[in-house]
Design a protein around this motif. Structure first.
Motif, PDB file in Angstrom:
ATOM      1  N   ASP A  33       0.822  -1.210   0.000  1.00  0.00           N
ATOM      2  CA  ASP A  33       0.000   0.000   0.000  1.00  0.00           C
ATOM      3  C   ASP A  33       0.856   1.260   0.000  1.00  0.00           C
ATOM      4  O   ASP A  33       0.571   2.223  -0.723  1.00  0.00           O
ATOM      5  CB  ASP A  33      -0.933   0.002   1.210  1.00  0.00           C
ATOM      6  CG  ASP A  33      -2.013  -1.067   1.115  1.00  0.00           C
ATOM      7  OD1 ASP A  33      -2.255  -1.553  -0.012  1.00  0.00           O
ATOM      8  OD2 ASP A  33      -2.600  -1.414   2.153  1.00  0.00           O
ATOM      9  N   ARG A  37       1.018   3.973  -3.069  1.00  0.00           N
ATOM     10  CA  ARG A  37       0.705   5.368  -2.775  1.00  0.00           C
ATOM     11  C   ARG A  37       1.839   6.289  -3.226  1.00  0.00           C
ATOM     12  O   ARG A  37       1.607   7.354  -3.798  1.00  0.00           O
ATOM     13  CB  ARG A  37       0.447   5.540  -1.280  1.00  0.00           C
ATOM     14  CG  ARG A  37      -0.057   6.942  -0.958  1.00  0.00           C
ATOM     15  CD  ARG A  37      -0.366   7.121   0.497  1.00  0.00           C
ATOM     16  NE  ARG A  37       0.904   7.139   1.231  1.00  0.00           N
ATOM     17  CZ  ARG A  37       1.073   6.704   2.469  1.00  0.00           C
ATOM     18  NH1 ARG A  37       0.057   6.197   3.119  1.00  0.00           N
ATOM     19  NH2 ARG A  37       2.245   6.756   3.048  1.00  0.00           N
ATOM     20  N   GLU A  38       3.098   5.858  -3.010  1.00  0.00           N
ATOM     21  CA  GLU A  38       4.239   6.670  -3.440  1.00  0.00           C
ATOM     22  C   GLU A  38       4.335   6.727  -4.967  1.00  0.00           C
ATOM     23  O   GLU A  38       4.694   7.761  -5.532  1.00  0.00           O
ATOM     24  CB  GLU A  38       5.540   6.117  -2.849  1.00  0.00           C
ATOM     25  CG  GLU A  38       5.666   6.320  -1.358  1.00  0.00           C
ATOM     26  CD  GLU A  38       5.676   7.781  -0.965  1.00  0.00           C
ATOM     27  OE1 GLU A  38       6.307   8.601  -1.669  1.00  0.00           O
ATOM     28  OE2 GLU A  38       5.040   8.121   0.046  1.00  0.00           O
ATOM     29  N   LYS A  40       1.824   6.571  -7.068  1.00  0.00           N
ATOM     30  CA  LYS A  40       0.757   7.451  -7.548  1.00  0.00           C
ATOM     31  C   LYS A  40       1.069   8.918  -7.268  1.00  0.00           C
ATOM     32  O   LYS A  40       0.682   9.796  -8.035  1.00  0.00           O
ATOM     33  CB  LYS A  40      -0.572   7.081  -6.904  1.00  0.00           C
ATOM     34  CG  LYS A  40      -1.140   5.776  -7.432  1.00  0.00           C
ATOM     35  CD  LYS A  40      -2.455   5.455  -6.767  1.00  0.00           C
ATOM     36  CE  LYS A  40      -3.023   4.150  -7.303  1.00  0.00           C
ATOM     37  NZ  LYS A  40      -4.288   3.779  -6.639  1.00  0.00           N
TER      38      LYS A  40
END
Length: 124
Positions: A33, A37-38, A40
Motif C-alpha cells: 500500500d 501510494r508513493e 501514484k
C-alpha cells in the motif's frame, strides 16, 4: 428422538451462520500500500526546453557525389595496360620451409606426401 431433532436443527442453524464462511478475509499488505501510494504521488521533474543542446548533433546532408570523369584517350590507356606485364617483384615472397616441391603442381605434392619422412633417433 427429540435429541436427534435438536441436533439437526442446531446443525442447520450453524451451517446458515457466518461461522463457516467460504470467502476469506483479505489481508492488507502495508508495504504494498505504501509503495503504490508513493508511485501514484510521484511527479516527474519537467524537462528543460534546451535539454537536448549538446546531446543531439545537427544533421547536415553529405555532399552529393560527383560523376567519375571518363579519360579522354581511353584507347591509349587500354593499350598501355595490355602492354604492361606483371613482374615477379610484385609477387609476395615465401620463405623456404623445407618443402621444395610445394607450388610445383599436383604431381610434386603427391610425391612429397608419399615420400618417407626421416626417422628421428629415439633417446632413452
Amino acid at each position: 428422538m427429540s435429541l436427534l431433532r435438536q441436533a439437526s436443527v442446531a446443525a442447520r442453524a450453524v451451517s446458515r451462520s457466518a461461522a463457516f464462511s467460504t470467502s476469506s478475509v483479505a489481508r492488507k499488505d502495508i508495504v504494498q500500500d505504501l509503495y503504490i501510494r508513493e508511485l501514484k504521488g510521484y511527479k516527474a521533474p519537467p524537462a528543460a526546453k534546451d535539454a537536448h543542446v549538446g546531446v543531439v548533433k545537427a544533421y547536415a546532408l553529405p555532399p552529393a557525389p560527383k560523376a567519375p570523369a571518363l579519360p579522354t584517350d581511353l584507347a591509349s590507356e587500354l593499350a598501355a595496360y595490355d602492354a604492361a606485364e606483371p613482374t615477379k617483384a610484385d609477387a609476395p615472397k615465401v620463405a623456404a620451409t623445407g618443402t621444395e616441391n610445394v607450388g610445383q603442381g599436383a604431381e610434386a605434392f603427391l610425391e612429397f606426401l608419399e615420400a618417407d619422412l626421416p626417422k628421428a633417433e629415439v633417446h632413452h
